[in-house]
Design a protein around this motif. Structure first.
Motif, short mmCIF file in Angstrom:
data_model
loop_
_atom_site.label_atom_id
_atom_site.label_comp_id
_atom_site.label_asym_id
_atom_site.label_seq_id
_atom_site.Cartn_x
_atom_site.Cartn_y
_atom_site.Cartn_z
N CYS A 87 0.75 -1.30 0.10
CA CYS A 87 -0.18 0.12 -0.16
C CYS A 87 1.01 1.33 0.38
N ASN A 89 -1.07 4.17 0.14
CA ASN A 89 -2.16 5.61 0.02
C ASN A 89 -1.52 6.77 1.21
N SER A 91 -2.00 6.63 4.50
CA SER A 91 -1.55 7.03 5.85
C SER A 91 -0.03 6.52 6.04
N CYS A 92 0.19 5.04 4.67
CA CYS A 92 1.31 4.09 4.78
C CYS A 92 2.26 5.30 4.58
N CYS A 128 -4.93 1.75 -0.21
CA CYS A 128 -5.79 1.44 1.08
C CYS A 128 -6.10 0.27 1.17
N LEU A 129 -4.64 -0.56 1.95
CA LEU A 129 -5.61 -2.32 2.60
C LEU A 129 -6.52 -1.98 3.69
N CYS A 132 -4.97 1.48 7.97
CA CYS A 132 -4.45 2.57 8.06
C CYS A 132 -4.12 2.96 9.44
N ALA A 137 1.65 -1.23 5.65
CA ALA A 137 0.67 -2.64 5.57
C ALA A 137 1.02 -3.04 4.09
S1 FES Z 1 -3.47 3.97 3.77
FE1 FES Z 1 -2.00 2.10 3.25
S2 FES Z 1 -3.85 0.33 4.52
FE2 FES Z 1 -4.88 2.32 4.12
#
Ligand code: FES
Length: 161
Positions: A87, A89, A91-92, A128-129, A132, A137
């Motif tokens: 991921c 996105n 948060s990651c 996103c998985l 977050c 992740a």
């Molecule tokens: S941004 Fe990576 S799991 Fe939600």
């Protein structure tokens, strides 16, 4: 109608998925059916296999192609024994997935969308998985690996080699 491309146990599993929905709503089981078929076919879908799903669920083939092309979990080309979905996105990203991406690129000698020469690893960039709170992740063949660090990644890869 059943297609000889798929064995009885796959059809039995599809029947179970269909049974979760009201009669006549078998379309709702399309994603589950494709996941079962993809697993049976060593990680990727082909047009004849998607057509078999469409025929069995009484759907126009395009309805199945749409689902298969929408979700990143479906593959249309052969993949390695281990499919790593990282991921990238927000948060990651904020928790360091760029370092992990760079590490994986270097360690496996491939980029996103590629498979190692020995056909063991395929690397994918995914959105996103839904993990977050445990970022960064990734998934390997659908199993979650969270709170990743360079050390934990190396340990995970070493166990797969
Ligand atoms: S941004 Fe990576 S799991 Fe939600």
């Amino acid at each position: 109608m059943r297609n000889p491309l798929l064995p009885d146990d796959v059809y039995a599993a599809i029947d179970k998925a269909v049974a979760k929905y009201p009669v006549g709503q078998q379309r709702s089981a399309t994603k589950a059916a494709l996941m079962l078929v993809q697993r049976f076919n060593k990680g990727y879908l082909t047009t004849p296999l998607m057509d078999a799903v469409a025929e069995y669920l009484l759907l126009p083939p395009i309805a199945v192609y749409e689902v298969a092309s929408f979700y990143t979990l479906f593959e249309s080309e052969p993949v390695g024994v281990y499919k790593i979905s990282l991921c990238t996105n927000v948060s990651c990203y904020l928790r360091g997935c760029e370092d992990i991406k760079d590490y994986l690129f270097k360690r496996l000698q491939i980029k996103f969308g590629e498979t190692t020469e020995d056909k063991r690893f395929t690397l994918k960039e995914v959105e996103c998985l839904a993990a977050c709170t445990q970022a960064p992740a990734m998934q390997i063949n659908g199993d979650y690996h969270e709170n990743l660090t360079l050390e934990s990644i190396e340990k995970i890869l070493a166990e797969l080699e």
